[in-house]
Design a protein around this motif. Structure first.
Motif, mmCIF file in Angstrom:
data_model
loop_
_atom_site.group_PDB
_atom_site.id
_atom_site.type_symbol
_atom_site.label_atom_id
_atom_site.label_comp_id
_atom_site.label_asym_id
_atom_site.label_seq_id
_atom_site.Cartn_x
_atom_site.Cartn_y
_atom_site.Cartn_z
ATOM 1 N N HIS A 172 -7.460 3.010 3.667
ATOM 2 C CA HIS A 172 -7.938 2.981 2.286
ATOM 3 C C HIS A 172 -7.110 1.979 1.491
ATOM 4 C CE1 HIS A 172 -10.443 6.550 2.849
ATOM 5 N NE2 HIS A 172 -9.428 7.103 3.480
ATOM 6 N N LEU A 173 -7.675 1.510 0.386
ATOM 7 C CA LEU A 173 -6.896 0.741 -0.560
ATOM 8 C C LEU A 173 -5.859 1.652 -1.206
ATOM 9 C CD1 LEU A 173 -9.696 -1.326 -2.350
ATOM 10 C CD2 LEU A 173 -7.947 -2.216 -0.798
ATOM 11 N N PRO A 174 -4.757 1.083 -1.686
ATOM 12 C CA PRO A 174 -3.752 1.923 -2.354
ATOM 13 C C PRO A 174 -4.304 2.537 -3.642
ATOM 14 C CG PRO A 174 -3.259 -0.398 -2.682
ATOM 15 C CD PRO A 174 -4.365 -0.344 -1.669
ATOM 16 N N SER A 175 -3.737 3.661 -4.037
ATOM 17 C CA SER A 175 -4.195 4.339 -5.258
ATOM 18 C C SER A 175 -3.971 3.474 -6.497
ATOM 19 C CB SER A 175 -3.461 5.673 -5.411
ATOM 20 O OG SER A 175 -2.058 5.472 -5.505
ATOM 21 N N TYR A 176 -3.022 2.531 -6.424
ATOM 22 C CA TYR A 176 -2.705 1.644 -7.564
ATOM 23 C C TYR A 176 -3.313 0.256 -7.357
ATOM 24 C CZ TYR A 176 1.083 1.058 -4.111
ATOM 25 O OH TYR A 176 1.799 0.899 -2.958
ATOM 26 N N TRP A 177 -4.448 0.174 -6.668
ATOM 27 C CA TRP A 177 -5.033 -1.116 -6.305
ATOM 28 C C TRP A 177 -5.185 -2.055 -7.503
ATOM 29 C CZ3 TRP A 177 -5.692 -4.835 -3.164
ATOM 30 C CH2 TRP A 177 -6.733 -5.766 -3.319
ATOM 31 N N GLN A 178 -5.749 -1.576 -8.611
ATOM 32 C CA GLN A 178 -5.965 -2.466 -9.747
ATOM 33 C C GLN A 178 -4.645 -2.970 -10.320
ATOM 34 O OE1 GLN A 178 -8.851 -3.937 -10.842
ATOM 35 N NE2 GLN A 178 -7.351 -5.115 -12.001
ATOM 36 N N ALA A 179 -3.619 -2.133 -10.316
ATOM 37 C CA ALA A 179 -2.298 -2.575 -10.790
ATOM 38 C C ALA A 179 -1.734 -3.656 -9.866
ATOM 39 C CB ALA A 179 -1.347 -1.383 -10.871
ATOM 40 N N GLU A 180 -1.998 -3.555 -8.569
ATOM 41 C CA GLU A 180 -1.547 -4.577 -7.635
ATOM 42 C C GLU A 180 -2.278 -5.892 -7.867
ATOM 43 O OE1 GLU A 180 -1.240 -5.271 -2.778
ATOM 44 O OE2 GLU A 180 -1.219 -3.243 -3.612
ATOM 45 N N VAL A 181 -3.565 -5.801 -8.129
ATOM 46 C CA VAL A 181 -4.344 -7.000 -8.442
ATOM 47 C C VAL A 181 -3.780 -7.681 -9.687
ATOM 48 C CG1 VAL A 181 -6.613 -7.811 -9.205
ATOM 49 C CG2 VAL A 181 -6.440 -6.165 -7.326
ATOM 50 N N THR A 182 -3.484 -6.892 -10.702
ATOM 51 C CA THR A 182 -2.914 -7.435 -11.935
ATOM 52 C C THR A 182 -1.564 -8.095 -11.661
ATOM 53 O OG1 THR A 182 -4.035 -5.751 -13.259
ATOM 54 C CG2 THR A 182 -2.141 -6.853 -14.264
ATOM 55 N N ALA A 183 -0.746 -7.466 -10.832
ATOM 56 C CA ALA A 183 0.574 -8.002 -10.523
ATOM 57 C C ALA A 183 0.497 -9.310 -9.744
ATOM 58 C CB ALA A 183 1.381 -6.973 -9.733
ATOM 59 N N ALA A 184 -0.593 -9.508 -9.009
ATOM 60 C CA ALA A 184 -0.742 -10.721 -8.205
ATOM 61 C C ALA A 184 -1.260 -11.903 -9.014
ATOM 62 C CB ALA A 184 -1.687 -10.462 -7.038
ATOM 63 N N ALA A 185 -1.846 -11.619 -10.172
ATOM 64 C CA ALA A 185 -2.494 -12.669 -10.958
ATOM 65 C C ALA A 185 -1.476 -13.476 -11.752
ATOM 66 C CB ALA A 185 -3.512 -12.050 -11.906
ATOM 67 N N VAL A 186 -1.889 -14.644 -12.176
ATOM 68 C CA VAL A 186 -1.094 -15.447 -13.099
ATOM 69 C C VAL A 186 -1.574 -15.167 -14.509
ATOM 70 C CG1 VAL A 186 -0.597 -17.304 -11.488
ATOM 71 C CG2 VAL A 186 -2.682 -17.392 -12.836
ATOM 72 N N PRO A 187 -0.737 -15.394 -15.534
ATOM 73 C CA PRO A 187 -1.197 -15.219 -16.902
ATOM 74 C C PRO A 187 -2.384 -16.116 -17.207
ATOM 75 C CG PRO A 187 1.192 -15.475 -16.813
ATOM 76 C CD PRO A 187 0.668 -15.793 -15.449
ATOM 77 N N THR A 200 0.827 -1.202 0.000
ATOM 78 C CA THR A 200 0.000 0.000 0.000
ATOM 79 C C THR A 200 0.864 1.256 0.000
ATOM 80 O OG1 THR A 200 -1.765 1.201 1.151
ATOM 81 C CG2 THR A 200 -0.180 0.036 2.530
ATOM 82 N N ASP A 201 0.308 2.330 -0.546
ATOM 83 C CA ASP A 201 0.986 3.620 -0.478
ATOM 84 C C ASP A 201 0.573 4.398 0.766
ATOM 85 O OD1 ASP A 201 -1.587 4.144 -1.312
ATOM 86 O OD2 ASP A 201 -1.029 5.152 -3.166
ATOM 87 N N GLY A 202 -0.249 3.800 1.617
ATOM 88 C CA GLY A 202 -0.540 4.405 2.911
ATOM 89 C C GLY A 202 0.724 4.490 3.748
ATOM 90 N N THR A 203 0.818 5.509 4.586
ATOM 91 C CA THR A 203 2.016 5.725 5.388
ATOM 92 C C THR A 203 1.674 5.823 6.866
ATOM 93 O OG1 THR A 203 1.930 8.160 5.355
ATOM 94 C CG2 THR A 203 2.965 7.062 3.455
ATOM 95 N N MET A 204 2.701 5.725 7.670
ATOM 96 C CA MET A 204 2.519 5.822 9.113
ATOM 97 C C MET A 204 2.250 7.258 9.561
ATOM 98 S SD MET A 204 2.540 2.789 10.153
ATOM 99 C CE MET A 204 2.472 3.147 11.909
ATOM 100 N N ALA A 205 2.396 8.213 8.661
ATOM 101 C CA ALA A 205 2.121 9.610 9.008
ATOM 102 C C ALA A 205 0.668 9.801 9.436
ATOM 103 C CB ALA A 205 2.446 10.517 7.837
ATOM 104 N N SER A 206 -0.221 8.934 8.918
ATOM 105 C CA SER A 206 -1.644 9.011 9.271
ATOM 106 C C SER A 206 -1.963 8.187 10.515
ATOM 107 C CB SER A 206 -2.491 8.508 8.101
ATOM 108 O OG SER A 206 -2.254 7.131 7.876
ATOM 109 N N SER A 207 -0.960 7.513 11.061
ATOM 110 C CA SER A 207 -1.055 6.591 12.202
ATOM 111 C C SER A 207 -1.723 5.269 11.838
ATOM 112 C CB SER A 207 -1.779 7.215 13.403
ATOM 113 O OG SER A 207 -3.187 7.254 13.204
#
Length: 286
Positions: free
Chosen positions: A247-262, A235-242
């Motif tokens: 929230h889900l990361p702003s690149y959530w769909q890209a992360e889903v794609t990266a986790a998938a197999v071809p 996630t792009d969330g940081t500890m600055a917010s405690s």
């Protein structure tokens, strides 16, 4: 020759994605399933699960199951599970030695942990529990052995995920299906000793926050695959917010794609293409 060039171009497209195994995404879904679709990130989780990606969401209505069943969570959990997702109930454990934070009661017994787990089962039909604030010390191991054996007896099909945040002492592997043995920043994940010291990688997971860009996320996912991790969350969330998990990361769909197999079709196309290429080469040489 023209046909050969066309075939080679097709094969290049077919092999553009790496042939790697899928990796489970375990999401700390600490956000409310609002009745307003634009503010309901559980819908994004459901969409990802419907794509066939292995997504497990940790629900946390109120630092645990809360005082009563919540209809918004019931709706969200049912839709997510129907799409193929799995749900774990957040269940804090105070490190097994009553080291609770000021926001919760001063003590936490095994009976308290098990009671919250049963509430999740009764109210939401979850697929398991996420044991947060898990100790790493041998002295606390009996606490988790009691919790684990009781959960497995009451709910044989459940998945138990523990969150020590660092590698625990020997013996903890047996109390959970997966141990999230890293919880930290992008910098610590990439440059620290966690990956090089891995044992039981397939039953180990990592939660990596402060991952600012898509490129960094892909680097983390690539390392997770390289070292054979069983589970990951980036996630792009940081500890600055405690709390980097609001929230889900702003690149959530890209992360889903990266986790998938071809897709299977890619592998089939490659096999057929290689066979045709061999035939064409034989014809040219005859």
């Amino acid at each position: 020759m023209k046909r050969l060039k066309t075939l080679l171009a097709t094969l290049a497209l077919a092999t553009a994605a790496p042939f790697a195994s899928a990796i489970e995404i375990i999401v700390p879904a600490y956000f409310y399933p609002s009745w307003m679709p634009s503010q309901n990130e559980w819908l994004n989780l459901t969409s990802a699960a419907s794509q066939g990606v292995q997504i497990t969401a940790i629900m946390n209505p109120g630092n645990g199951p809360g005082a009563a069943s919540n209809s918004d969570y019931v709706t969200a959990v049912n839709a997510f599970r129907a799409a193929g997702g799995k749900v774990l109930g957040y269940d804090y454990t105070c490190y097994g030695v009553n080291l609770c934070t000021p926001e919760v009661p001063a003590t936490r017994s095994t009976a308290d942990v098990l009671a919250d787990a049963q509430r999740y089962a009764s109210w939401y039909g979850v697929d398991g529990v996420f044991l947060d604030e898990m100790s790493t010390q041998t002295s606390a191991l009996p606490f988790y052995q009691t919790v684990s054996s009781s959960l497995r007896s009451a709910h044989p099909g459940w998945k138990i995920v523990g969150n020590p945040g660092v590698a625990p002492a020997a013996g903890y592997t047996a109390v959970a299906n997966t141990l999230m043995s890293f919880e930290g920043s992008y910098t610590d994940f990439v440059n620290g000793s966690f990956l090089s010291g891995l044992t039981n990688a397939a039953s180990t997971g990592a939660i990596v926050h402060s991952v600012a860009t898509v490129a960094q996320m892909q680097e983390v996912m690539g390392l997770a695959r390289q070292y054979g991790l069983g589970a990951i969350y980036v996630t792009d969330g940081t500890m600055a917010s405690s709390n980097p998990y609001l929230h889900l990361p702003s690149y959530w769909q890209a992360e889903v794609t990266a986790a998938a197999v071809p897709e299977p079709g890619q592998a089939a196309l490659l096999a057929v293409g290689l066979a045709l290429l061999a035939v064409l080469r034989r014809r040219r040489s005859s």
